[in-house]
Scaffold this motif. Structure first.
Motif, PDB file in Angstrom:
ATOM      1  N   ARG A 239      -1.659   8.289   7.190  1.00  0.00           N
ATOM      2  CA  ARG A 239      -0.763   9.202   7.183  1.00  0.00           C
ATOM      3  C   ARG A 239       0.596   8.574   6.936  1.00  0.00           C
ATOM      4  O   ARG A 239       1.345   8.987   6.530  1.00  0.00           O
ATOM      5  CB  ARG A 239      -0.627   9.679   8.898  1.00  0.00           C
ATOM      6  N   MET A 240       0.403   7.075   7.088  1.00  0.00           N
ATOM      7  CA  MET A 240       1.729   6.286   6.380  1.00  0.00           C
ATOM      8  C   MET A 240       1.712   6.399   5.251  1.00  0.00           C
ATOM      9  O   MET A 240       2.923   6.509   4.569  1.00  0.00           O
ATOM     10  CB  MET A 240       1.528   5.032   6.898  1.00  0.00           C
ATOM     11  N   THR A 241       0.636   6.233   4.343  1.00  0.00           N
ATOM     12  CA  THR A 241       0.891   6.320   2.981  1.00  0.00           C
ATOM     13  C   THR A 241       0.723   7.872   2.596  1.00  0.00           C
ATOM     14  O   THR A 241       1.449   8.016   1.458  1.00  0.00           O
ATOM     15  CB  THR A 241      -0.496   5.882   2.338  1.00  0.00           C
ATOM     16  N   HIS A 242       0.391   8.819   3.364  1.00  0.00           N
ATOM     17  CA  HIS A 242       0.933  10.116   2.790  1.00  0.00           C
ATOM     18  C   HIS A 242       2.253  10.382   3.013  1.00  0.00           C
ATOM     19  O   HIS A 242       2.876  11.023   2.167  1.00  0.00           O
ATOM     20  CB  HIS A 242      -0.004  11.087   4.036  1.00  0.00           C
TER      21      HIS A 242
ATOM     22  N   ARG B  28      -0.181  17.162  13.880  1.00  0.00           N
ATOM     23  CA  ARG B  28      -1.913  17.294  13.854  1.00  0.00           C
ATOM     24  C   ARG B  28      -2.110  15.828  14.340  1.00  0.00           C
ATOM     25  O   ARG B  28      -3.280  15.726  14.689  1.00  0.00           O
ATOM     26  CB  ARG B  28      -2.351  17.525  12.700  1.00  0.00           C
ATOM     27  N   MET B  29      -1.416  14.813  14.135  1.00  0.00           N
ATOM     28  CA  MET B  29      -1.997  13.531  14.643  1.00  0.00           C
ATOM     29  C   MET B  29      -1.937  13.382  16.100  1.00  0.00           C
ATOM     30  O   MET B  29      -3.089  12.390  16.519  1.00  0.00           O
ATOM     31  CB  MET B  29      -0.869  12.434  14.013  1.00  0.00           C
TER      32      MET B  29
ATOM     33  N   MET C 240       0.922  -1.181  -0.041  1.00  0.00           N
ATOM     34  CA  MET C 240       0.006  -0.163  -0.074  1.00  0.00           C
ATOM     35  C   MET C 240       0.807   1.270   0.008  1.00  0.00           C
ATOM     36  O   MET C 240       0.442   2.041  -0.743  1.00  0.00           O
ATOM     37  CB  MET C 240      -0.918  -0.019   1.302  1.00  0.00           C
ATOM     38  N   THR C 241       1.986   1.246   0.950  1.00  0.00           N
ATOM     39  CA  THR C 241       2.689   2.495   0.790  1.00  0.00           C
ATOM     40  C   THR C 241       3.627   2.382  -0.575  1.00  0.00           C
ATOM     41  O   THR C 241       3.915   3.482  -0.885  1.00  0.00           O
ATOM     42  CB  THR C 241       3.619   2.572   2.019  1.00  0.00           C
TER      43      THR C 241
ATOM     44  N   LEU D 240       5.466  17.437   6.455  1.00  0.00           N
ATOM     45  CA  LEU D 240       5.446  16.061   7.059  1.00  0.00           C
ATOM     46  C   LEU D 240       5.409  16.299   8.706  1.00  0.00           C
ATOM     47  O   LEU D 240       4.513  15.426   9.412  1.00  0.00           O
ATOM     48  CB  LEU D 240       6.403  15.275   6.584  1.00  0.00           C
ATOM     49  N   ALA D 241       6.269  17.292   8.955  1.00  0.00           N
ATOM     50  CA  ALA D 241       6.265  17.410  10.728  1.00  0.00           C
ATOM     51  C   ALA D 241       5.017  18.003  10.938  1.00  0.00           C
ATOM     52  O   ALA D 241       4.492  17.501  11.806  1.00  0.00           O
ATOM     53  CB  ALA D 241       7.513  18.479  10.617  1.00  0.00           C
TER      54      ALA D 241
END
Lengths: 167, 167
Positions: free
Chosen positions: B149-152, B63-64, A150-151, B57-58
């Protein structure tokens, strides 16, 4: 109402599969924005063409079928041009419509097989790890393959996005 | 030996968190390959600088913390320059070393809080959905935020990779 442990594991699996499908949908939308001619565009000067990344992602997802132990490959013919060779190693041997069809075909088969897995199935080993090694490394399960692919797909989506027409 | 349902849910959570950490490690390695000056490079002509994506990204990971209901934000000061404004909207107001520090600080806090979550915690709602809506849409849980967020992060990693020095 608090879900019991079996329902928890099931929710985990459904959340992961839902996320996988969402990400595939976004890639479909992205590829659909390119005409066959526009697929020839490089994501940046001297880098891979979108055409190559489409074939690359189709080949990588096709390999997920045996890797997740869900069945035989369907498009092994893509490996030479889209996994083994770098882009532009020779003339294209597959047409854009055929490549789009392979991408759709692979993902349809893969997603159908994935949706049929139970929560317990997701935590079994993938094909590239032995039973012995898996006994010591239980995180190397099918779910880890799904997350990693997915990533991987989004890694290339970020590149393709740079040249999506109309942006 | 077959794991029981509670162990299954726990394995799901551990697999997802392990994957999150692996992906952060890869980004750390990537950013470390750039000197502060090289961070100024654009990922492609006319596109975002690596510097901007580091700040972006930071800010997104910061925001997470409230989004996953894990605590208050630590670097809200990044939003204006790295989330609200596009890149190169004005002169940089934060130094590269300070930006690297914010990235590390956010991820350290976030990962520590994430590792403390139980399997059950992962399937609770995130902050951006109401209790009522969540009752009908149980897949909009904390895990879905982690996966998204991992894929972002990998979406942008694919872009940064285009200009990693030494490749």
């Amino acid at each position: 109402m608090t879900p019991n442990d079996a329902a928890l594991a099931d929710l985990f699996a459904r959340t992961a599969v839902h996320s996988w499908k969402l990400h595939l949908d976004r890639l479909d939308t992205m590829f659909a924005a390119f005409t066959d001619e526009e697929l020839q565009q490089e994501i940046a000067p001297g880098k891979n063409r979108v055409f190559y990344l489409l074939g690359h992602l189709a080949a990588v997802h096709d390999r997920m079928l045996p890797l997740l132990r869900l069945g035989p490959r369907r498009h092994e013919d893509l490996d030479q041009d889209f996994l083994i060779n770098p882009d532009k190693a020779g003339p294209d041997r597959v047409s854009a419509p055929a490549l789009r069809q392979a991408w759709t075909d692979v993902n349809t088969a893969l997603t159908a097989a994935i949706e049929a897995l139970s929560a317990r199935d997701w935590l079994l080993r993938h094909e590239a790890i032995s039973d012995d090694d898996f006994a010591n490394e239980p995180l190397r399960n099918r779910l880890s393959v799904l997350l990693s692919r997915m990533t991987h797909a989004q890694f290339h989506a970020g590149q393709i996005r740079l040249v999506v027409p109309g942006r």
